[in-house]
Every structure is written in structure tokens, then in C-alpha cells.
Design an enzyme around this catalytic site. Sequence first.
Site, PDB file in Angstrom:
ATOM      1  N   HIS A 134     -49.309  -9.157 -28.517  1.00 15.39           N
ATOM      2  CA  HIS A 134     -50.261  -8.470 -27.648  1.00 15.39           C
ATOM      3  C   HIS A 134     -51.556  -8.162 -28.403  1.00 15.39           C
ATOM      4  O   HIS A 134     -52.660  -8.417 -27.898  1.00 15.39           O
ATOM      5  CB  HIS A 134     -49.620  -7.177 -27.135  1.00 15.39           C
ATOM      6  CG  HIS A 134     -50.546  -6.286 -26.361  1.00 15.39           C
ATOM      7  ND1 HIS A 134     -50.524  -6.208 -24.983  1.00 15.39           N
ATOM      8  CD2 HIS A 134     -51.514  -5.417 -26.774  1.00 15.39           C
ATOM      9  CE1 HIS A 134     -51.452  -5.343 -24.583  1.00 15.39           C
ATOM     10  NE2 HIS A 134     -52.056  -4.847 -25.649  1.00 15.39           N
ATOM     11  N   GLU A 135     -51.432  -7.629 -29.605  1.00 10.28           N
ATOM     12  CA  GLU A 135     -52.624  -7.280 -30.385  1.00 10.28           C
ATOM     13  C   GLU A 135     -53.374  -8.522 -30.843  1.00 10.28           C
ATOM     14  O   GLU A 135     -54.615  -8.544 -30.850  1.00 10.28           O
ATOM     15  CB  GLU A 135     -52.234  -6.417 -31.593  1.00 10.28           C
ATOM     16  CG  GLU A 135     -51.575  -5.100 -31.238  1.00 10.28           C
ATOM     17  CD  GLU A 135     -52.397  -4.273 -30.256  1.00 10.28           C
ATOM     18  OE1 GLU A 135     -53.646  -4.413 -30.251  1.00 10.28           O
ATOM     19  OE2 GLU A 135     -51.798  -3.498 -29.491  1.00 10.28           O
ATOM     20  N   HIS A 138     -55.597  -9.795 -28.107  1.00 11.95           N
ATOM     21  CA  HIS A 138     -56.877  -9.096 -27.979  1.00 11.95           C
ATOM     22  C   HIS A 138     -57.931  -9.722 -28.896  1.00 11.95           C
ATOM     23  O   HIS A 138     -59.087  -9.915 -28.507  1.00 11.95           O
ATOM     24  CB  HIS A 138     -56.723  -7.619 -28.327  1.00 11.95           C
ATOM     25  CG  HIS A 138     -56.136  -6.786 -27.227  1.00 11.95           C
ATOM     26  ND1 HIS A 138     -56.568  -6.869 -25.920  1.00 11.95           N
ATOM     27  CD2 HIS A 138     -55.158  -5.839 -27.246  1.00 11.95           C
ATOM     28  CE1 HIS A 138     -55.881  -6.011 -25.181  1.00 11.95           C
ATOM     29  NE2 HIS A 138     -55.018  -5.385 -25.948  1.00 11.95           N
ATOM     30  N   GLU A 202     -55.705  -5.414 -20.718  1.00 10.26           N
ATOM     31  CA  GLU A 202     -54.340  -5.078 -21.107  1.00 10.26           C
ATOM     32  C   GLU A 202     -53.336  -5.974 -20.381  1.00 10.26           C
ATOM     33  O   GLU A 202     -52.354  -6.438 -20.974  1.00 10.26           O
ATOM     34  CB  GLU A 202     -54.050  -3.607 -20.818  1.00 10.26           C
ATOM     35  CG  GLU A 202     -54.843  -2.620 -21.667  1.00 10.26           C
ATOM     36  CD  GLU A 202     -54.579  -2.780 -23.151  1.00 10.26           C
ATOM     37  OE1 GLU A 202     -53.460  -3.180 -23.535  1.00 10.26           O
ATOM     38  OE2 GLU A 202     -55.505  -2.508 -23.942  1.00 10.26           O
TER      39      GLU A 202
END
Length: 278
Positions: A134-135, A138, A202
Amino acid sequence: MRHVGLKARMAVVGSILFGFYMLLAIVAMAYGAPLVLVLLGTVLFAGFQYKFGKWAALRSVRAEDMPEDRYPNVHQSVERLCSEMDLEKPALKVADMGVPNAFAVGRRGAGVVVVSTELMHLLDHDELEAVLAHELAHIDNRDVITMVMGQAVASLLGFAAYFAIAFSREGGIGNIILGYVASIVVQSVAMVFVLAISRYREYVADDDAARHVGGDAMAEALEKISTAGTRGDAELDDNVSALCIFGGERSALERLFATHPPIEKRIEAVRGVEREYY
């Protein structure tokens, strides 16, 4: 083209914030600031805010380098995910945040991922990999830069509104109060445009992570983080909280200005998403 919706939102929001920024420059010139000074100040401000925003986020949680010999599984997972994403491995840092959380700052080629010790103790291997994915998403999607710069421009506009009114020729306590109110209003209006992409990014990062690790792992990670996060006593800086995978629970009114979508909707969106093999 990947994530057309996110890129379109970032382009629109970036254009609007740039418009605000140029309006501020025009006002400065109207008050007698030389064009060269305004242009130089614009470039220097953008560079400073990018560097300062990254430094401030890391410093606020006292992030330290994550030794590979102490956290080999985290490093190996990040290396595998970066290979799949065609992404240069970011610097990894660890911090005691008081709550299980993680966030990313920087850009492709100069990114940093911070993981809390609480998160590593809480999650299973697959769930932790989902958060790492997830990070990394980004950084890969370049939305971290938009968030950091958007927050900076909103703050600058708020300061400008305050000084323009509080220190006008009339002066007085009334102008100071009015300037303070105006700064809050102006900053809030600017942040509305930043929040327009904050919640959407997100969902995109969750979906990217689910496709690299599996939707169920991402859903379980979100569920555990949200449950533990509501029990935690630590209060993160608002700017850092906006970058984290979990922004905390909000009241009905606060959700209107939340940086994260409701956790139950995020869980529902990724549950059952099949992992893709690269």
C-alpha cells in the site's frame, strides 16, 4: 494507462492549487514585490516545502533507519514488491508511534517508507506485506507529492490571508481577529481540493496492494489496524496522519473533512480481490 481517475484528479487539483499560488504571486507583485523576486521565491518555496514536509514528517515520529539484519523479512518483502512494481527500493525506517501505522513520503527514486514497531508486532506476514505494498503504491502513483505540496500551499494561503488583513493600514485588534478567521477559512477552502484526492488515493493504494498480495490480506490488515488504532492513546500530527494508512476514527462532522474514507468501505472494496502474479 494505469489509474486514470487518480491522475485526472491530481491534474485538476494541481492546476487549481497552482492557480491559487499564482494569484498569491500576483497579489505580492501588486504590493510592489519585483517579478524576479516573486519567481525566485515561488521556486524556492516549492523546493523548500517538499524537503521540509518530508523532513518534518519523519522527525515528528522520530523515525530511524531500519537495520536489515534486525528486520530481514521487511526488507525482503519490499525488495520483492519493488521488483514487481518496477520501483527503486525506498529507504526503510522504523518508529515507535504508539499505534500500529505506516506512511510513505518522497517520490520515485527518493522515497521513504516508515513502519511503526506496533504494526510489525500486530500483523501477520501477509498482512504486513499488504501494508508495505500500500505504501509503495503511494510512491509509485506519485500522490504523496501532491498531498505534501497541497498542504503547504493551503498553509501559505492561510498565512497570507492573515497578514494581509491583520496588518492592514487600519490595524487594531479587530483586524487581527478578522485576519485569524480569514486564514482559517482560506486554508479550509484550499484543503477541500486536496481532500478531493486524499480519500480517493487511499482506495487506489488499497487496490494496488490487494493485487500484489491479495485482497483478504489487505482487508485483514485494515481491520486489525483500525481496531487497535481506536484503542491507542497516541496523537499523530495532522499532516502525518493524512499520510498514514489509517487516519483514525472520526465523528460524523469530521468525516466531511477526513483525509481517509471510512475503514469499513475500504475493507469492503478489497475483500476478495485476487492476487495477480507478475
